[in-house]
Design a protein around this motif. Sequence first.
Motif, short mmCIF file in Angstrom:
data_model
loop_
_atom_site.label_atom_id
_atom_site.label_comp_id
_atom_site.label_asym_id
_atom_site.label_seq_id
_atom_site.Cartn_x
_atom_site.Cartn_y
_atom_site.Cartn_z
N ALA B 81 0.83 -1.21 0.00
CA ALA B 81 0.00 0.00 0.00
C ALA B 81 0.86 1.26 0.00
O ALA B 81 0.54 2.25 -0.64
CB ALA B 81 -0.91 0.00 1.23
N ARG B 82 2.00 1.19 0.71
CA ARG B 82 2.83 2.37 0.90
C ARG B 82 3.31 2.98 -0.42
O ARG B 82 3.49 4.19 -0.54
CB ARG B 82 4.05 2.00 1.76
N TRP B 83 3.55 2.15 -1.42
CA TRP B 83 4.19 2.64 -2.65
C TRP B 83 3.23 2.75 -3.82
O TRP B 83 3.64 2.87 -4.96
CB TRP B 83 5.38 1.73 -3.00
N CYS B 84 1.91 2.72 -3.52
CA CYS B 84 0.96 2.65 -4.62
C CYS B 84 0.95 3.90 -5.50
O CYS B 84 0.53 3.84 -6.65
CB CYS B 84 -0.44 2.34 -4.11
N ASN B 85 1.45 5.03 -4.97
CA ASN B 85 1.51 6.23 -5.82
C ASN B 85 2.43 6.06 -7.02
O ASN B 85 2.39 6.84 -7.95
CB ASN B 85 1.95 7.45 -5.01
N TYR B 86 3.28 5.06 -6.97
CA TYR B 86 4.19 4.84 -8.08
C TYR B 86 3.53 4.04 -9.21
O TYR B 86 4.06 3.96 -10.31
CB TYR B 86 5.45 4.10 -7.60
N LEU B 87 2.36 3.42 -8.93
CA LEU B 87 1.74 2.57 -9.94
C LEU B 87 1.14 3.39 -11.06
O LEU B 87 0.54 4.44 -10.83
CB LEU B 87 0.63 1.72 -9.31
N ARG B 88 1.26 2.90 -12.28
CA ARG B 88 0.53 3.51 -13.38
C ARG B 88 -0.90 2.97 -13.33
O ARG B 88 -1.14 1.88 -12.79
CB ARG B 88 1.19 3.21 -14.72
N PRO B 89 -1.85 3.71 -13.89
CA PRO B 89 -3.22 3.20 -13.92
C PRO B 89 -3.23 1.85 -14.64
O PRO B 89 -2.63 1.71 -15.71
CB PRO B 89 -3.98 4.26 -14.71
N GLY B 90 -3.86 0.88 -14.01
CA GLY B 90 -3.95 -0.44 -14.62
C GLY B 90 -2.73 -1.33 -14.41
O GLY B 90 -2.62 -2.38 -15.03
N ALA B 91 -1.83 -0.93 -13.55
CA ALA B 91 -0.64 -1.75 -13.27
C ALA B 91 -1.05 -3.07 -12.62
O ALA B 91 -2.16 -3.20 -12.11
CB ALA B 91 0.30 -0.99 -12.34
N GLN B 128 -6.10 -4.55 -11.13
CA GLN B 128 -5.34 -5.81 -11.25
C GLN B 128 -4.52 -6.06 -9.98
O GLN B 128 -3.30 -5.95 -9.97
CB GLN B 128 -4.39 -5.72 -12.43
N VAL B 129 -5.22 -6.37 -8.88
CA VAL B 129 -4.56 -6.61 -7.60
C VAL B 129 -4.69 -8.09 -7.26
O VAL B 129 -5.80 -8.60 -7.16
CB VAL B 129 -5.18 -5.75 -6.49
N TYR B 130 -3.57 -8.77 -7.11
CA TYR B 130 -3.61 -10.21 -6.84
C TYR B 130 -2.91 -10.51 -5.51
O TYR B 130 -1.73 -10.23 -5.36
CB TYR B 130 -2.90 -10.98 -7.97
N PHE B 131 -3.65 -11.06 -4.57
CA PHE B 131 -3.05 -11.51 -3.31
C PHE B 131 -2.64 -12.97 -3.48
O PHE B 131 -3.41 -13.78 -3.98
CB PHE B 131 -4.06 -11.38 -2.17
N VAL B 132 -1.40 -13.28 -3.06
CA VAL B 132 -0.94 -14.67 -3.14
C VAL B 132 -0.52 -15.13 -1.75
O VAL B 132 -0.07 -14.33 -0.93
CB VAL B 132 0.24 -14.83 -4.14
#
Lengths: 604, 198
Positions: B81-91, B128-132
Amino acid sequence: MKRLLSGNEALAWGAYHAGARVATAYPGTPSTEILETIARFDDIYAEWSTNEKVAMEVALGACYAGVRTIVSMKHVGLNVAADPFMAASITGVNGGLVLICADDPGTHSSQSEQDNRHYARLAKVPVLEPSDSQEAYDMMAIAFDISEQFDTLVMVRTTTRISHSKSVVDLSRSRPAPTGEVGFPRNVSKYVMLPVNARFRHPLVEERMVKLAGFAETSPLNRVESGERNLGVITSGVAYQYAREVFPDASFLKLGITHPLPRELIRRFAGQVDRLVVIEELDPFLEEGIRAMGVEVTGKDFIPLVGELSTDVVGKGAVSAGILTEPPVPPGITAVADLPKRPPLLCPGCPHTGMFFVLASMGQRLKPPDSGDNPAKKSNLIITGDIGCYTLATYPPLNAMDTTACMGASIGQALGMEKAGIDTNIVAVIGDSTFLHSGITPLVDAVYNEGKITVVILDNGTTAMTGHQEHPGTGVSAQGNKATKVELENVVRGVGVSDVRVVDAFNMKELRAAARSALASPELAVIIVRGACAVGVPQRGEPRVVDAGKCNRCDVCLLIGCPAIQTVDDKVYIDTTLCVGDICTICQQVCPQKAITPVTGETE
Amino acid sequence: MNVLDLFVTGVGGQGNILASDIISETALAAGYDVKKTDTLGMAQRNGSVISHVRIAHRVYSPLIKQGEVDILLAFEKLEAARWCNYLRPGAVAIINNHILPPLAVNLGVEKYPGDKEVHGILSQRTDQVYFVEGTTSVTALGNARTLNIFMLGCFSHFAPFEVDAWKESLSQRLPSRLLQINLDAFELGRKEIHDVHV
């Protein structure tokens, strides 16, 4: 051969393939891996020196003896080595001498973010700045050539992002066969800096800078990358990479030699573009030099003086300066700011924890983070601190450090507080490697001037924070061979301290007794707390567990600050994959309920 | 311009730096330009650790811009969660469903975010969030320290490299006595992401 190398590894390979035969250093982030890499090559002498000053002096001696020599250190290391560094400028060299100086913009792991290019201006020596690992590798050969051609020490200035980023390197050269005899040509006017000789050398230093400026005009390390005329960017180091992404169409003057400046090249470039900007990390070193030439230029009015640059930071600056129009990043998600932080902690099984817990208890300091000040619990102990992993004891819950300035400062600071008239107990805390680096001379001062402070030397048998380098107290050389071990207690007794205790870092009873008696002592006392760094211990003992039936949630164990001790569903729980077990047992020793036991359930 | 910008995040000691090294070496072997950089605090252990890995035909900056990460490989939920600002839309975000509470959480001063909150933060950037179940799977496998290679296996599903190339880099970087269990962890990760990413 193409390989993925960090900047530091590339610098080491570069020095090796340039024929360097002696390498010296003191560990310091982000420079440490340079010597670590060199130490793995077998036909080059590599040493961890006691400190950076000694490293520079050993390097100076080696280069006087005619061999190519490399000395590496972090930016603040050069503060320690400044005296021989300035001397090296005046005498010049015999074999090539290259200083790699690793600055830390962003203060990732340092006490400051000074821009060491100023040192080169002060000492009148040239500076090279690589922009990636390939350049780091290539520049080392050029640096040695410049050193020998111009009779000067050469500074190669790297930064954390260059030193610690991996990129592709073509190791195109190979190590040359040793050339020439090792020998020291006695030359009093060059090597003996009596005033009469130093006066004679100074004009030569000034002439050298003029010649180097001429060299910089045509060196391929300074290159123009032509683009559109409307914007011209002068840049160096890693800032070049960020600027290239932010201004893909601009014209660039990329400087590999940033001191002395290639003035004519800069003037020509400035004449070819409509607007000239400098993108550089930390101080306006290039910008001020260019402005002083009478060339109109901007830079630090939109690029921060403080902190590390990035494509984001340069992009934001470009928007604020009106060079770009689009917002560089999408709007941030605000909820991120509220997430719990994860400050670094002393490791599970850290041999520093027990003594800090004792000092914090005695000084009434233990408390959870953000729980506010309790005026009823005023600390009656001052703890001056030093540089190492143990500086982390500053954070809650231990709160066990009040000062940290520079290597070795704890002892002198403690003495100064005492002499100023502070009447509470004062403890100086310093690690083994830091003590040997620069704690001995202030201890001599405390002996001589009859200080009554307590000095705690935390001896974990390694230079831990920088990644476990050997030092004079470990008895092992940089190259992994057996070396003469300097015994800390012999040093301490040898300089005249008579009240010396050596205690086990994991025995809480011993630690408490030693601290009590040292603080009560009317004279200077030294406690050596000995226990191996947990990261280096290969064998983990049986982990501890919490008996939930006995635990009354007094939470004393949580105040140790051990990352293995956690709370899950309102119960205290020990993560057995993190707990180091038998070698530590500090939580078990401090638990008033005797609720912490080995995992098999056996108690003492 | 870039083929792949990747973020590997976790807590110091989880092996994320080795994982990002192996990714970078695999990319180099496949003929790409690669830059990789780690951002970590001064601690040896237990702090936040992030690796930026950039794979392209020509890479300039070693640091990825905010809003441009293509794939987030997170070894711990809070660090995801901490680094989500780095994600591009749809990452793509691959997250090990595991909690390592920071000290302030253990002491009851701060609250660890719930699954809904973590998911809520990430879903502002991507669906596109996948928990493993990485930690659970490798603990069952018999070596919890193979988590990083399990996560590599998950990532390999989205990376433009052949399975044999991954195995080659693993065998180059890992001691032979640990190779088989790591290859098993890699396969487990590859299979698990295949099952959740249909």
